[in-house]
Design an enzyme around this catalytic site. Structure first.
Site, PDB file in Angstrom:
ATOM      1  N   SER A  36      39.984  -0.713  64.947  1.00  0.00           N
ATOM      2  CA  SER A  36      41.629  -1.100  64.219  1.00  0.00           C
ATOM      3  C   SER A  36      41.523  -1.070  62.827  1.00  0.00           C
ATOM      4  CB  SER A  36      41.896  -2.384  64.960  1.00  0.00           C
ATOM      5  OG  SER A  36      42.870  -2.925  64.124  1.00  0.00           O
ATOM      6  N   ASN A  37      40.308  -1.725  62.021  1.00  0.00           N
ATOM      7  CA  ASN A  37      40.485  -1.771  60.761  1.00  0.00           C
ATOM      8  C   ASN A  37      40.336  -0.389  59.918  1.00  0.00           C
ATOM      9  OD1 ASN A  37      37.747  -1.935  58.929  1.00  0.00           O
ATOM     10  ND2 ASN A  37      37.309  -2.824  61.049  1.00  0.00           N
ATOM     11  N   CYS A  81      31.480  -5.962  56.700  1.00  0.00           N
ATOM     12  CA  CYS A  81      32.136  -7.174  56.568  1.00  0.00           C
ATOM     13  C   CYS A  81      31.042  -8.326  56.871  1.00  0.00           C
ATOM     14  CB  CYS A  81      33.254  -7.592  57.089  1.00  0.00           C
ATOM     15  SG  CYS A  81      33.159  -7.221  58.970  1.00  0.00           S
ATOM     16  N   SER A 131      33.041  -2.045  60.034  1.00  0.00           N
ATOM     17  CA  SER A 131      31.837  -1.861  61.036  1.00  0.00           C
ATOM     18  C   SER A 131      31.135  -0.573  60.868  1.00  0.00           C
ATOM     19  CB  SER A 131      32.204  -1.883  62.685  1.00  0.00           C
ATOM     20  OG  SER A 131      33.584  -1.328  62.617  1.00  0.00           O
ATOM     21  N   HIS A 149      33.839  -9.176  68.564  1.00  0.00           N
ATOM     22  CA  HIS A 149      35.327  -9.384  69.116  1.00  0.00           C
ATOM     23  C   HIS A 149      35.319 -10.522  70.152  1.00  0.00           C
ATOM     24  CE1 HIS A 149      34.266  -4.992  68.353  1.00  0.00           C
ATOM     25  NE2 HIS A 149      35.239  -5.083  67.714  1.00  0.00           N
ATOM     26  N   GLU A 199      39.527  -8.050  71.005  1.00  0.00           N
ATOM     27  CA  GLU A 199      39.495  -9.111  70.211  1.00  0.00           C
ATOM     28  C   GLU A 199      40.908 -10.031  70.783  1.00  0.00           C
ATOM     29  OE1 GLU A 199      39.625  -9.284  65.864  1.00  0.00           O
ATOM     30  OE2 GLU A 199      41.382 -10.972  66.360  1.00  0.00           O
ATOM     31  N   CYS A 227      42.042 -11.724  58.499  1.00  0.00           N
ATOM     32  CA  CYS A 227      40.669 -11.865  57.844  1.00  0.00           C
ATOM     33  C   CYS A 227      40.591 -11.179  56.410  1.00  0.00           C
ATOM     34  CB  CYS A 227      39.640 -11.127  58.606  1.00  0.00           C
ATOM     35  SG  CYS A 227      38.071 -10.978  57.806  1.00  0.00           S
TER      36      CYS A 227
END
Ligand code: SF4
Length: 274
Positions: free
Chosen positions: A215-216, A12, A258, A70, A122, A186
């Site tokens: 997490s994503n 991202c 990431s 983060h 984060e 986001c």
């Protein structure tokens, strides 16, 4: 084996920005892992001699320290400044926003609700900017919350699902007179998720690439598993197993925010050879 990549996947904006920033500071060190991807952290170490500090005490006075994507808690930042280290801030601007909101709303005497995972770096950083802050993952956790103020403001961890955030917000609105809702989720994550959802509906096997503590990436894996039972989360090509592809025709590929392109390419090449 036919391969199809999701229409949106991988790095991202915030991660690209952090890596570009880090690459211009050879012989520096990051405070905590820069991003949630061990292979990329190893590459930064090998190619740019960028080290990793896990404790503030290890930072020396003349060090160049890069703050992770983060963010870091307010007090850690204060201590870094006291050490006279050169600070390079690679916090994603979309993560800085909830930090600023929490700070501003706390100053205005709002109690804060963060929808997120209390142990995530984060969230720890965002929480540190507030006074009365409650971190929850479920609306039921709010039933026992003891708010200091009668006005509530909410933010969400950037990688969380909007639908679930709405459940938290609904709960609060039914109970409190004033609730300020900030949508800090986001869109980069959302675009990767929507593309993964679509692709996982049409493939026989789905490979989700990314850090197992990201997490994503985990979220992407959950979404894919809802549509394709043969969905596998891997960090690199070495984890691929031949048996996953037996009697399968179409393989879908997506990657967390990431995950660098070179890791994705290695996996694509390996699957093509199967
Ligand atoms: S997923 Fe969004 S918030 Fe997280 S680093 Fe990337 S751009 Fe920033």
């Amino acid at each position: 084996m036919q391969l199809k990549l999701a229409s949106s996947y991988g790095f991202c904006f915030g991660v690209k920005r952090a890596i570009t920033l880090a690459e211009s500071y050879t012989n520096s060190a990051t405070m905590g892992p820069l991003i949630h991807n061990q292979d990329e952290i190893t590459r930064l170490k090998t190619d740019y001699n960028i080290g990793l500090y896990s404790k503030l005490e290890d930072v020396k006075n003349d060090d160049t320290v890069i703050i992770r994507t983060h963010g870091i808690p307010k007090n850690d930042l204060k201590q870094l400044k006291q050490k006279d280290a050169k600070i390079i801030n690679a916090t994603c601007p979309f993560v800085t926003t909830p930090q600023q909101i929490v700070k501003k709303m706390s100053e205005k005497k709002y109690s804060l609700v963060i929808f997120g995972d209390e142990s995530h770096p984060e969230v720890k950083a965002v929480k540190s900017y507030g006074d009365d802050v409650h971190v929850v993952l479920e609306p039921s956790q709010l039933e026992i919350a003891n708010f200091k103020y009668d006005k509530i403001a909410t933010v969400a961890q950037t990688t969380k699902k909007k639908e679930k955030y709405l459940e938290i917000v609904n709960f609060l609105i039914l109970k409190y007179k004033e609730v300020r809702v900030f949508n800090t989720i986001c869109d980069a994550t959302f675009e990767n998720q929507a593309a993964a959802r679509e692709l996982s509906k049409e493939v026989d096997v789905m490979i989700v690439i990314g850090g197992k503590d990201s997490s994503n990436t985990k979220q992407l894996h959950n979404i894919c598993s809802e549509n394709c039972t043969d969905s596998f989360l891997i960090e690199n090509y070495k984890e691929l197993q031949n048996s996953w592809f037996n009697n399968k025709k179409l393989c879908g590929i997506t990657a967390g925010a990431s995950t660098p392109d070179w890791i994705i390419q290695e996996i694509v090449n390996k699957i093509k050879k199967l």
